[in-house]
Design a protein around this motif. Structure first.
Motif, PDB file in Angstrom:
ATOM      1  N   ARG A  55       0.841  -1.202   0.000  1.00 47.28           N
ATOM      2  CA  ARG A  55       0.000   0.000   0.000  1.00 47.28           C
ATOM      3  C   ARG A  55       0.879   1.256   0.000  1.00 47.28           C
ATOM      4  N   THR A  56       0.537   2.213  -0.869  1.00 43.56           N
ATOM      5  CA  THR A  56       1.210   3.511  -0.937  1.00 43.56           C
ATOM      6  C   THR A  56       0.145   4.606  -0.917  1.00 43.56           C
ATOM      7  N   SER A  57       0.602   5.864  -0.972  1.00 39.17           N
ATOM      8  CA  SER A  57      -0.346   6.979  -0.995  1.00 39.17           C
ATOM      9  C   SER A  57      -1.170   7.000  -2.277  1.00 39.17           C
ATOM     10  N   ARG A  58      -0.700   6.320  -3.309  1.00 37.52           N
ATOM     11  CA  ARG A  58      -1.430   6.270  -4.593  1.00 37.52           C
ATOM     12  C   ARG A  58      -2.225   4.977  -4.751  1.00 37.52           C
ATOM     13  N   GLY A  59      -2.284   4.176  -3.741  1.00 38.90           N
ATOM     14  CA  GLY A  59      -2.934   2.879  -3.822  1.00 38.90           C
ATOM     15  C   GLY A  59      -1.911   1.771  -3.657  1.00 38.90           C
ATOM     16  N   ASP A  61       1.029  -0.853  -4.861  1.00 43.55           N
ATOM     17  CA  ASP A  61       2.133  -0.967  -5.803  1.00 43.55           C
ATOM     18  C   ASP A  61       2.750  -2.352  -5.642  1.00 43.55           C
TER      19      ASP A  61
END
Length: 319
Positions: A55-59, A61
């Motif tokens: 999970r990242t800030s953009r969804g 990865d």
């Protein structure tokens, strides 16, 4: 890891997850619920000992391990799909070699129309034909040829693995020197029984169609044989022997007429009793090639050029 304990369906889920990087979208593509995909992801993380999706800030990865896995995973799934999918065959682009065995008369009768059709529809394909004297069906058993054209039948022991397609009955005629006594007057079974015969023996067994027919009708006594001073293993020298001797050959009618053209030979019709129970030509192939797309196509082309036929397994079929 023991592959027997591996659920390969999980790898299909993994590919979709890694490509979509989204649990819900992967579920939609796979026809699975979001909770089911989430459970599968948890099992995959345990299997690979890696988070796979991070999970990242953009969804989500891909992890480094997932980045490395994805190309191999795509390749493996595509190879597996090819492995289990039905083999395809395109005659227009094929460079296959189709291998036949058959005696010369049968080859000359049935295969030229097939070859003409192949030259129009499958120009890259090669037709390879063997005609040397040998057991017709051993080559099918060993996979050396795809098809056999033959007036003979396989042994009972091999019938279960051999399919057949009945093509046509064999019409026979006698070929002889124009000065042979049989060239003039009515031909009877008695006159044929008294003549000197040449025999083309492809298997080295038996006395041939004339002898068998005359024996069946009682024109020869049991144990009595035709006078056959000449036995050949090829059809190529028949005309030369007939022109310089009193030999009489029983041959497929069409082949006999072609052989006699332009020579001092005569072709005579045979009385029915001389060829009673005569052979019929069939196409044979082994079970190993029954579902092969190229072989199915070849059978369809033979049907197209020689009439509507019905295939059967283990015994001859009929028109």
């Amino acid at each position: 890891m023991n592959l027997r304990t591996l659920d390969l369906n999980l790898l299909v889920v993994l590919r979709q997850l890694l490509e979509d990087r989204h649990v819900s979208r992967a579920g939609e593509q796979l026809g699975m619920s979001q909770p089911a995909v989430s459970r599968a992801l948890q099992r995959l993380r345990v299997m690979f000992d890696d988070p796979l999706l991070v999970r990242t800030s953009r969804g989500f990865d891909l992890s480094a391990r997932a980045e490395a896995l994805l190309p191999d995973l795509i390749h493996w799934i595509e190879d597996t799909e090819r492995l289990v999918s039905r083999q395809s065959f395109d005659p227009a682009t094929s460079t296959h070699v189709v291998r036949f065995y058959g005696p010369e008369p049968e080859v000359g009768w049935f295969l030229p129309p097939l070859f003409e059709r192949m030259r129009r529809l499958a120009q890259g394909m090669v037709l390879e034909v063997k005609s040397e004297p040998r057991d017709h069906f051993d080559q099918l058993e060993r996979g050396e040829v795809h098809f056999v054209l033959s007036p003979f039948e396989p042994s009972a022991a091999s019938t279960a693995q051999i399919h057949s397609l009945y093509l046509a009955p064999m019409a026979f005629a006698l070929v002889m020197n124009a000065d042979n006594p049989l060239a003039l007057g009515a031909i009877s079974a008695e006159r044929i029984a008294a003549a000197n015969h040449g025999l083309v023996s492809l298997t080295g067994r038996g006395g041939g169609t004339v002898e068998n027919g005359l024996l069946a009708q009682g024109y020869l006594a049991q144990g009595e044989r035709l006078n056959q001073p000449l036995r050949l293993t090829s059809f190529t020298s028949i005309a030369a022997f007939c022109e310089c001797s009193d030999m009489v050959f029983l041959l497929p009618k069409q082949f006999a007429e072609e052989l006699a053209h332009g020579r001092n030979l005569v072709v005579r019709e045979t009385p029915p009793e001389a060829t009673t129970g005569g052979p019929q030509v069939s196409l044979y192939w082994h079970e190993r090639f029954h579902n092969d797309p190229m072989c199915v196509w070849i059978r369809d082309q033979l049907k197209a050029v020689h009439g509507s036929t019905v295939e059967r397994h283990g015994k001859k079929s009929s028109l």
